[in-house]
Write a protein that holds these residues in place. Structure first.
Motif, PDB file in Angstrom:
ATOM      1  N   GLU A 102       0.882  -1.124  -0.065  1.00  0.00           N
ATOM      2  CA  GLU A 102       0.084   0.007   0.101  1.00  0.00           C
ATOM      3  C   GLU A 102       0.885   1.084   0.010  1.00  0.00           C
ATOM      4  O   GLU A 102       1.787   1.275   0.683  1.00  0.00           O
ATOM      5  CB  GLU A 102      -0.867  -0.208   1.187  1.00  0.00           C
ATOM      6  N   PRO A 103       0.532   2.374  -0.655  1.00  0.00           N
ATOM      7  CA  PRO A 103       1.484   3.471  -0.783  1.00  0.00           C
ATOM      8  C   PRO A 103       1.595   4.094   0.771  1.00  0.00           C
ATOM      9  O   PRO A 103       0.568   3.921   1.411  1.00  0.00           O
ATOM     10  CB  PRO A 103       0.430   4.720  -1.622  1.00  0.00           C
ATOM     11  N   VAL A 104       2.602   4.702   0.809  1.00  0.00           N
ATOM     12  CA  VAL A 104       2.919   5.379   2.201  1.00  0.00           C
ATOM     13  C   VAL A 104       1.873   6.627   2.424  1.00  0.00           C
ATOM     14  O   VAL A 104       1.312   7.030   1.361  1.00  0.00           O
ATOM     15  CB  VAL A 104       4.155   5.920   2.342  1.00  0.00           C
ATOM     16  N   GLY A 105       1.037   6.614   3.453  1.00  0.00           N
ATOM     17  CA  GLY A 105      -0.132   7.446   3.552  1.00  0.00           C
ATOM     18  C   GLY A 105      -0.156   8.553   5.007  1.00  0.00           C
ATOM     19  O   GLY A 105       1.028   8.472   5.607  1.00  0.00           O
ATOM     20  N   ARG A 106      -1.170   9.449   5.120  1.00  0.00           N
ATOM     21  CA  ARG A 106      -1.079  10.332   5.911  1.00  0.00           C
ATOM     22  C   ARG A 106      -1.005   9.924   7.395  1.00  0.00           C
ATOM     23  O   ARG A 106      -0.197  10.144   8.235  1.00  0.00           O
ATOM     24  CB  ARG A 106      -2.560  11.010   5.903  1.00  0.00           C
ATOM     25  N   GLY A 107      -1.682   8.642   7.588  1.00  0.00           N
ATOM     26  CA  GLY A 107      -1.640   7.837   8.949  1.00  0.00           C
ATOM     27  C   GLY A 107      -0.339   7.480   9.114  1.00  0.00           C
ATOM     28  O   GLY A 107       0.280   7.739  10.258  1.00  0.00           O
ATOM     29  N   ASP A 108       0.653   6.977   8.110  1.00  0.00           N
ATOM     30  CA  ASP A 108       1.943   6.583   8.527  1.00  0.00           C
ATOM     31  C   ASP A 108       2.886   7.746   8.951  1.00  0.00           C
ATOM     32  O   ASP A 108       3.617   7.762   9.785  1.00  0.00           O
ATOM     33  CB  ASP A 108       2.612   6.031   7.137  1.00  0.00           C
ATOM     34  N   ARG A 109       2.618   8.896   8.156  1.00  0.00           N
ATOM     35  CA  ARG A 109       3.318  10.030   8.322  1.00  0.00           C
ATOM     36  C   ARG A 109       3.155  10.735   9.703  1.00  0.00           C
ATOM     37  O   ARG A 109       3.806  11.235  10.334  1.00  0.00           O
ATOM     38  CB  ARG A 109       3.071  11.166   7.137  1.00  0.00           C
ATOM     39  N   PHE A 110       1.573  10.707   9.978  1.00  0.00           N
ATOM     40  CA  PHE A 110       1.250  11.459  11.422  1.00  0.00           C
ATOM     41  C   PHE A 110       2.000  10.341  12.541  1.00  0.00           C
ATOM     42  O   PHE A 110       2.554  11.048  13.419  1.00  0.00           O
ATOM     43  CB  PHE A 110      -0.220  11.081  11.402  1.00  0.00           C
ATOM     44  N   ILE A 111       1.869   9.089  12.326  1.00  0.00           N
ATOM     45  CA  ILE A 111       2.505   8.269  13.468  1.00  0.00           C
ATOM     46  C   ILE A 111       3.985   8.599  13.535  1.00  0.00           C
ATOM     47  O   ILE A 111       4.717   8.653  14.528  1.00  0.00           O
ATOM     48  CB  ILE A 111       2.220   6.792  13.288  1.00  0.00           C
ATOM     49  N   THR A 112       4.713   8.792  12.457  1.00  0.00           N
ATOM     50  CA  THR A 112       6.106   9.095  12.238  1.00  0.00           C
ATOM     51  C   THR A 112       6.396  10.349  12.925  1.00  0.00           C
ATOM     52  O   THR A 112       7.563  10.230  13.504  1.00  0.00           O
ATOM     53  CB  THR A 112       6.723   9.113  10.655  1.00  0.00           C
ATOM     54  N   GLU A 139      10.823   0.134  -4.353  1.00  0.00           N
ATOM     55  CA  GLU A 139      10.238   1.542  -4.444  1.00  0.00           C
ATOM     56  C   GLU A 139       9.689   1.836  -3.067  1.00  0.00           C
ATOM     57  O   GLU A 139       9.675   2.924  -2.568  1.00  0.00           O
ATOM     58  CB  GLU A 139       9.216   1.614  -5.382  1.00  0.00           C
ATOM     59  N   GLN A 140       9.075   0.865  -2.282  1.00  0.00           N
ATOM     60  CA  GLN A 140       8.261   0.914  -1.087  1.00  0.00           C
ATOM     61  C   GLN A 140       9.715   1.336   0.135  1.00  0.00           C
ATOM     62  O   GLN A 140       9.480   2.485   0.752  1.00  0.00           O
ATOM     63  CB  GLN A 140       7.671   0.043  -0.586  1.00  0.00           C
ATOM     64  N   LEU A 141      10.635   0.585   0.260  1.00  0.00           N
ATOM     65  CA  LEU A 141      11.463   1.007   0.625  1.00  0.00           C
ATOM     66  C   LEU A 141      12.309   2.409   0.754  1.00  0.00           C
ATOM     67  O   LEU A 141      12.606   3.107   1.731  1.00  0.00           O
ATOM     68  CB  LEU A 141      12.817  -0.125   0.615  1.00  0.00           C
ATOM     69  N   LEU A 142      12.325   2.820  -0.467  1.00  0.00           N
ATOM     70  CA  LEU A 142      12.689   4.228  -0.898  1.00  0.00           C
ATOM     71  C   LEU A 142      11.661   5.323  -0.332  1.00  0.00           C
ATOM     72  O   LEU A 142      12.127   6.096   0.449  1.00  0.00           O
ATOM     73  CB  LEU A 142      12.983   4.397  -2.457  1.00  0.00           C
ATOM     74  N   ALA A 143      10.620   5.000  -0.549  1.00  0.00           N
ATOM     75  CA  ALA A 143       9.432   5.942   0.042  1.00  0.00           C
ATOM     76  C   ALA A 143       9.580   5.894   1.393  1.00  0.00           C
ATOM     77  O   ALA A 143       9.413   7.002   2.162  1.00  0.00           O
ATOM     78  CB  ALA A 143       8.139   5.471  -0.545  1.00  0.00           C
ATOM     79  N   VAL A 144       9.590   4.668   2.098  1.00  0.00           N
ATOM     80  CA  VAL A 144       9.708   4.768   3.592  1.00  0.00           C
ATOM     81  C   VAL A 144      11.131   5.484   4.086  1.00  0.00           C
ATOM     82  O   VAL A 144      11.078   6.276   5.384  1.00  0.00           O
ATOM     83  CB  VAL A 144       9.863   3.395   4.187  1.00  0.00           C
ATOM     84  N   SER A 145      12.282   5.428   3.509  1.00  0.00           N
ATOM     85  CA  SER A 145      13.487   6.062   3.897  1.00  0.00           C
ATOM     86  C   SER A 145      13.111   7.605   3.965  1.00  0.00           C
ATOM     87  O   SER A 145      13.950   8.008   4.753  1.00  0.00           O
ATOM     88  CB  SER A 145      14.504   5.457   3.223  1.00  0.00           C
ATOM     89  N   LYS A 146      12.332   7.916   3.022  1.00  0.00           N
ATOM     90  CA  LYS A 146      12.240   9.397   2.950  1.00  0.00           C
ATOM     91  C   LYS A 146      11.293  10.185   3.917  1.00  0.00           C
ATOM     92  O   LYS A 146      11.023  11.244   4.122  1.00  0.00           O
ATOM     93  CB  LYS A 146      11.509   9.784   1.453  1.00  0.00           C
ATOM     94  N   MET A 147      10.525   9.030   4.633  1.00  0.00           N
ATOM     95  CA  MET A 147       9.519   9.585   5.636  1.00  0.00           C
ATOM     96  C   MET A 147       9.936  10.193   6.886  1.00  0.00           C
ATOM     97  O   MET A 147       9.568  10.982   7.671  1.00  0.00           O
ATOM     98  CB  MET A 147       8.725   8.518   6.027  1.00  0.00           C
ATOM     99  N   GLY A 148      11.357   9.724   7.387  1.00  0.00           N
ATOM    100  CA  GLY A 148      11.878  10.325   8.485  1.00  0.00           C
ATOM    101  C   GLY A 148      13.042   9.628   8.599  1.00  0.00           C
ATOM    102  O   GLY A 148      13.554   8.890   7.994  1.00  0.00           O
ATOM    103  N   GLU A 149      13.756   9.700   9.980  1.00  0.00           N
ATOM    104  CA  GLU A 149      14.881   9.140  10.464  1.00  0.00           C
ATOM    105  C   GLU A 149      14.750   8.048  11.275  1.00  0.00           C
ATOM    106  O   GLU A 149      14.037   7.895  12.230  1.00  0.00           O
ATOM    107  CB  GLU A 149      15.856  10.296  11.336  1.00  0.00           C
ATOM    108  N   PHE A 150      15.290   6.727  10.364  1.00  0.00           N
ATOM    109  CA  PHE A 150      14.883   5.424  11.328  1.00  0.00           C
ATOM    110  C   PHE A 150      16.178   4.819  11.225  1.00  0.00           C
ATOM    111  O   PHE A 150      17.092   5.188  10.496  1.00  0.00           O
ATOM    112  CB  PHE A 150      13.873   4.613  10.133  1.00  0.00           C
TER     113      PHE A 150
END
Length: 298
Positions: A102-112, A139-150
């Protein structure tokens, strides 16, 4: 004499967070089902519901539940938000579960964003990798890496078991050096949840006892108090799709009846109102599979 090169024993608390259907409970079950020694207990605190203590020779990882976090409406309720945040502040490592399909969404960004302010080590866990091809996963791993500092990003599949042990290794690595937190001989389950599961199983067996006497197992996934109501989420496990059809009945009529009968009994047991959410799942030949048996609490 102790080897000076030996790694220190590590012990601490971890939890998984994520939006609905991110694979949090499936992942917890996969970890619990594959570990050598698992017990669970409830320490005397309102903040932690212990799911499982994973004993390893060099570590002890205590997986705790975060009530309501993966139900966004509840998350936004201010009081529960405070409770969830207080749990977050007490764990050492947090796995943010994001599904690969599933695409990275608002809920994911909110929790991050919420997690960014914590002292805990935050990992991104890309779940359900069995549902996508290598290109989509990349593609998903790249999108997730851009969400924040993990601290790390770990792709896993709870269904196939791919990288589940690796995830436990990574989580354990970020636990503090510490003596063992819980004894090896802890209770294997919370007694209240065991009783609730038994009442559901009893209701499910009414009318199908001859056809499926031993093929039904019940796992209570969550018990969440909300106001005056106890919300209970439980899974009924059978061994074959044909048995699932029997338990569901025509247009799920039998399952509704099971829910009604079980709820009355559970309300008597707990002394209050209960909301009961039941799902029927197939665990192929679970009675003969040691790993499935452990996962289902036997």
């Amino acid at each position: 004499m102790q080897d000076p090169e030996a790694r220190p024993y590590r012990a601490g608390f971890g939890c998984f967070v994520g939006r609905p259907n991110a694979g949090k409970s499936t992942l917890t079950n996969a970890i619990v089902g594959t570990k050598i020694a698992i017990t669970s207990n409830k320490p005397q605190t309102t903040r932690h519901v212990i799911r499982a203590v994973l004993h390893r020779p060099e570590s002890q990882l205590v997986l705790v539940d975060t009530p309501g976090l993966h139900r966004p409406r509840t998350l936004l309720g201010e009081r529960l938000n405070d409770l969830v945040r207080s749990t977050w502040t007490e764990v050492d490592v947090i796995g943010l579960c994001i599904p690969a399909d599933e695409p990275v969404g608002r809920g994911d960004r909110f929790i991050t964003g919420e997690l960014a302010e914590l002292k805990a080590t935050v990992l991104a866990v890309v779940t359900k990798t069995d549902l996508v091809d290598k290109r989509r996963l990349a593609e998903q791993l790249l999108a997730v890496s851009k969400m924040g500092e993990f601290a790390e990003i770990v792709p896993v599949s709870a269904v196939s078991g791919h990288q589940v042990d690796t995830l436990v290794d990574v989580m354990t690595k970020y636990l503090p050096p510490s003596p063992q937190l819980y004894p090896d001989d802890m209770l294997t389950d919370d007694p209240e949840q065991v009783l609730v599961a038994e009442l559901i199983r009893e209701a499910a067996l009414e009318g199908v006892r001859d056809e499926l006497p031993h093929s039904i197992a019940v796992v209570v996934e969550e018990m969440i108090p909300e106001g005056q109501v106890m919300k209970i989420y439980a899974d009924l496990y059978v061994e074959r799709p044909s048995q699932k059809a029997i338990v569901l009945g025509h247009k799920a009529s039998r399952l509704k009846e099971v829910g009604t009968n079980a709820r009355k009994q559970i309300e008597e047991l707990l002394g209050g109102r209960v909301y009961l959410d039941l799902h029927v799942r197939v665990a192929k030949d679970w009675q003969r599979d040691p790993r499935q048996l452990r996962k289902l609490g036997f």
